[in-house]
Design a protein around this motif. Structure first.
Motif, short mmCIF file in Angstrom:
data_model
loop_
_atom_site.label_atom_id
_atom_site.label_comp_id
_atom_site.label_asym_id
_atom_site.label_seq_id
_atom_site.Cartn_x
_atom_site.Cartn_y
_atom_site.Cartn_z
N ALA A 59 0.84 -1.20 0.00
CA ALA A 59 0.00 0.00 0.00
C ALA A 59 0.88 1.25 0.00
CB ALA A 59 -0.93 -0.03 1.20
N LEU A 60 0.24 2.40 0.07
CA LEU A 60 0.92 3.70 -0.08
C LEU A 60 2.28 3.78 0.62
CD1 LEU A 60 -0.99 7.10 0.62
CD2 LEU A 60 1.46 6.86 0.17
N SER A 61 2.29 3.46 1.90
CA SER A 61 3.50 3.69 2.67
C SER A 61 4.31 2.42 2.91
CB SER A 61 3.13 4.31 4.03
OG SER A 61 2.32 3.40 4.75
N GLY A 62 3.97 1.35 2.20
CA GLY A 62 4.63 0.08 2.41
C GLY A 62 5.98 -0.04 1.72
N GLY A 70 8.48 4.85 -8.06
CA GLY A 70 8.05 6.11 -7.46
C GLY A 70 8.19 6.12 -5.96
N GLY A 71 8.51 4.95 -5.39
CA GLY A 71 8.63 4.82 -3.94
C GLY A 71 9.98 5.32 -3.43
N CYS A 72 10.23 5.04 -2.17
CA CYS A 72 11.47 5.52 -1.55
C CYS A 72 12.11 4.43 -0.71
CB CYS A 72 11.18 6.75 -0.70
SG CYS A 72 9.83 6.52 0.47
N ASP A 85 18.39 22.74 4.93
CA ASP A 85 17.23 22.79 5.83
C ASP A 85 16.48 21.47 5.91
OD1 ASP A 85 17.72 25.52 6.24
OD2 ASP A 85 16.58 26.05 4.44
N GLY A 86 16.87 20.53 5.07
CA GLY A 86 16.23 19.23 5.11
C GLY A 86 14.93 19.20 4.33
N PRO A 87 14.26 18.05 4.39
CA PRO A 87 13.03 17.85 3.62
C PRO A 87 11.83 18.54 4.27
CG PRO A 87 13.51 15.91 4.94
CD PRO A 87 14.66 16.86 5.15
N PRO A 88 10.72 18.61 3.55
CA PRO A 88 9.50 19.26 4.08
C PRO A 88 8.80 18.38 5.11
CG PRO A 88 9.07 18.40 1.89
CD PRO A 88 10.52 18.14 2.16
N ARG A 89 9.39 18.33 6.29
CA ARG A 89 8.88 17.43 7.33
C ARG A 89 7.46 17.78 7.76
NH1 ARG A 89 13.71 19.02 9.09
NH2 ARG A 89 15.40 17.50 8.97
N ASN A 90 7.21 19.06 8.01
CA ASN A 90 5.88 19.45 8.50
C ASN A 90 4.79 19.09 7.52
OD1 ASN A 90 6.97 20.50 10.82
ND2 ASN A 90 6.96 22.61 10.11
N TYR A 147 7.61 10.95 8.85
CA TYR A 147 8.63 11.70 8.12
C TYR A 147 10.03 11.21 8.40
CZ TYR A 147 9.27 15.25 11.94
OH TYR A 147 9.53 15.92 13.11
N GLU A 148 10.14 10.35 9.40
CA GLU A 148 11.45 9.73 9.63
C GLU A 148 11.69 8.55 8.69
OE1 GLU A 148 11.24 8.92 13.79
OE2 GLU A 148 11.61 11.01 14.32
N ARG A 149 10.63 8.08 8.03
CA ARG A 149 10.81 6.89 7.20
C ARG A 149 10.28 7.03 5.79
NH1 ARG A 149 6.10 3.57 6.79
NH2 ARG A 149 4.46 4.17 8.22
#
Lengths: 369, 369
Positions: free
Chosen positions: B52-55, B96-98, B210-215, B270-272
């Motif tokens: 799924a999306l975040s898998g 497209g994943g990470c 500044d890092g990635p767009p965590r918020n 956002y850590e993963r």
């Protein structure tokens, strides 16, 4: 009806200072309000309407500012459910709002700067306390009814709890006795969006050359808006219709009509609403719990009220469901109150209380007879 | 099971170049995958699982990185629904994943910089096209089954449409034949949150100090998370419980347990996870329409497939409802397919496909027998 003018009353006498739930005292404060119709000789025909999150005092009729519609034109006017030929109707902008009543955008008398987040965090009860002295100003000792939808319904419930002898009837639409966990979650996420916007500046953005946190407020509004209409209504209205092109753009822009609609909702909102007010009002909604003072016992809470009750729920409302309204009605009845729950067929969902006229018009007219 | 290692295969032969739906061609690209169990002698026991999306590819068992759990440990393992003693199980990270497969965070061979938003906008079909040559690498001509939940179910449907002769069965859980308007709305709002974050920098944040767009990513995840569980489950788990203090703080911080929970969901995400991957994957979900090539006719779409079908829906799932699964099943049957819809009692809602074991385990074992 003749065009409506917004009236303002500033309360600065010591007796009108509000002892806020947070422990602070608020004085002075201004209440912006409008009225429709005429108070009768025995002062028995007054109805106090409470608005929802993004509403204002301008409920019905043409307005001096040139806007032609009130937010409840459908329900308030000559011959309407709330008949301005028969009743004296009052609606005030809530404390914490941004439509004339004192809120975070108002000047803090201690600093002569806008309050911003120095404004105290307020509750639904505090909002009601701020409107109570307005009734004295208008010469009203007892209301024929209090009413409101969504947050307005919570305000009506708070009114009959704080001032049990002052309202004969309460008409509560698309509302709830408390904010449930999922609704708290949506409010939290909306506030996050505003507070994450760098233009928010910890709430002190009123004099910022960069302007207010528009993006954050637009996001918060978009989230809210999805909760106000049902999944089915979105399917019927938008489905997977593309906004303009025949094919997908393969971009992150606007492809679907529903995306365009949401963007419009967000943008039109930040043109008319203050981001800090959104924070304060949603927090007040989160904190609302009609049974807080009776240890969570809803029946015990209703036992302390006197008003005759009508609850209107809308079958496709997934924010404040019919089931929650049924439970509230059962609790009121168990407390010996006259309470009726009308579950209205309304495919639109939550916002039906704003835009659907029947059958609630006839039911309300009957109740007010 | 022995600890799993993530394997990588880079496809750079001209025949493996993907003709993407957007019109571009993608080559080279890498697919990160894991396998469990053993391919049998006649190569007939392979099952392809889509996440799924975040898998990610790590479905089950201990992992070499020290994490002890796969995202579907409950369903994949010795004696489980997807029995690793009987089947050869494959799962790959989506394009497209990470999580190892090529995505917006990968190096663009043309610039030797991370793609960012120069990565082409992809579709569910493109994700399936990227995994197809992996089966050849593994020596598999026909799959015993394809399966997945939520977006994984869409990938399974896309697989049986693109490669109708290659899968005997499809098991589709908590999914839908297309993304409906409200689900598009949530995805849109989530992307808005990411793209409004100044740290997003039009998608080119990988080298930003500044890092990635965590918020923004945290906000998007919070929104998604509320859609993954039911209103009732949130009520039962959190209700109006306060997180730590006895009384409200009268602030905009964390008062309620549900607020703390959401904040944790956002932060741990956002850590993963990569924010750009969130954009690409949600856009692919929006674009998915199983009946796109048959003019919206779902029955005609199923007529072009061959796999035997099992649909699992979860009664409190308000993201991809049982009603949508029932309609999908009816369309498949009308097309002459063997299709059964199992509506599972699952008070948790959408995420039940991840965390609830029964009764779907027995039903899946029976179907795979």
């Amino acid at each position: 009806m003749t065009p409506q003018r917004t009236l303002f009353h500033t309360f600065d006498a010591p007796k009108d200072a509000i002892a806020l739930d947070c422990g602070q005292t608020l004085t002075p404060y201004t209440v912006a309000y409008q009225t429709w119709g005429k108070l009768n000789a025995d002062r028995s025909n007054a109805i106090l309407i409470f608005h929802a999150l993004s509403g204002d005092a301008h409920v019905a009729g043409a307005h001096e500012d040139g806007r032609t519609e009130g937010w409840w034109d459908l329900m308030v006017g000559p011959g309407c459910a709330f008949d301005t030929d028969r009743f004296f109707i009052i609606c005030a902008n809530v404390l914490g709002g941004c439509k004339g009543s004192t809120g975070p955008g108002s000047t803090n008398p201690a600093t002569r700067q806008p309050y911003g987040t120095d404004f105290p965090v307020i509750t639904i009860n505090d909002m009601v306390r701020a409107q109570h002295p307005l009734l004295r100003v208008l010469g009203i000792e007892k209301l024929c009814a209090v009413t409101g939808g969504s947050m307005g319904g919570m305000l009506a419930l708070a009114f009959i709890q704080l001032y049990p002898e002052m309202a004969e009837r309460a008409i509560v639409l698309a509302s709830a006795a408390t904010n449930h966990a999922q609704a708290i979650a949506w409010n939290k996420i909306g506030r996050h969006a505003i507070m994450d916007d760098p233009l928010w500046r910890e709430g002190h953005y009123y004099d910022s050359p960069d302007g207010p946190p528009r993006n954050g407020l637009a996001l918060a509004r978009m989230i809210g808006h999805v909760t106000y209409i049902s999944e089915g209504a979105m399917d019927r209205k938008f489905g997977r219709k593309l906004q303009s092109a025949d094919v997908e753009s393969f971009s992150f822009g606007v492809d679907y009509a529903v995306e365009s609609y949401l963007a419009h909702q967000g943008q039109s909102f930040y043109e008319r609403f203050d981001a800090n007010s959104y924070l304060y009002i949603t927090r007040a909604i989160d904190y609302f719990d009609f049974a807080a003072k009776t240890g969570g016992d809803l029946t015990a809470a209703f036992a302390q009220t006197r008003a005759r009750l009508r609850f209107f729920s809308y079958d496709a409302d997934w924010l404040y469901s019919p089931e929650r309204n049924e439970a509230m009605t059962a609790a009121a009845r168990a407390a010996g109150r006259e309470a009726v729950h009308h579950k209205i067929h309304a495919p639109l969902g939550h916002d039906a209380f704003l835009v659907q006229k029947e059958p609630q018009t006839e039911l309300i007219r009957e109740f007010l007879r």
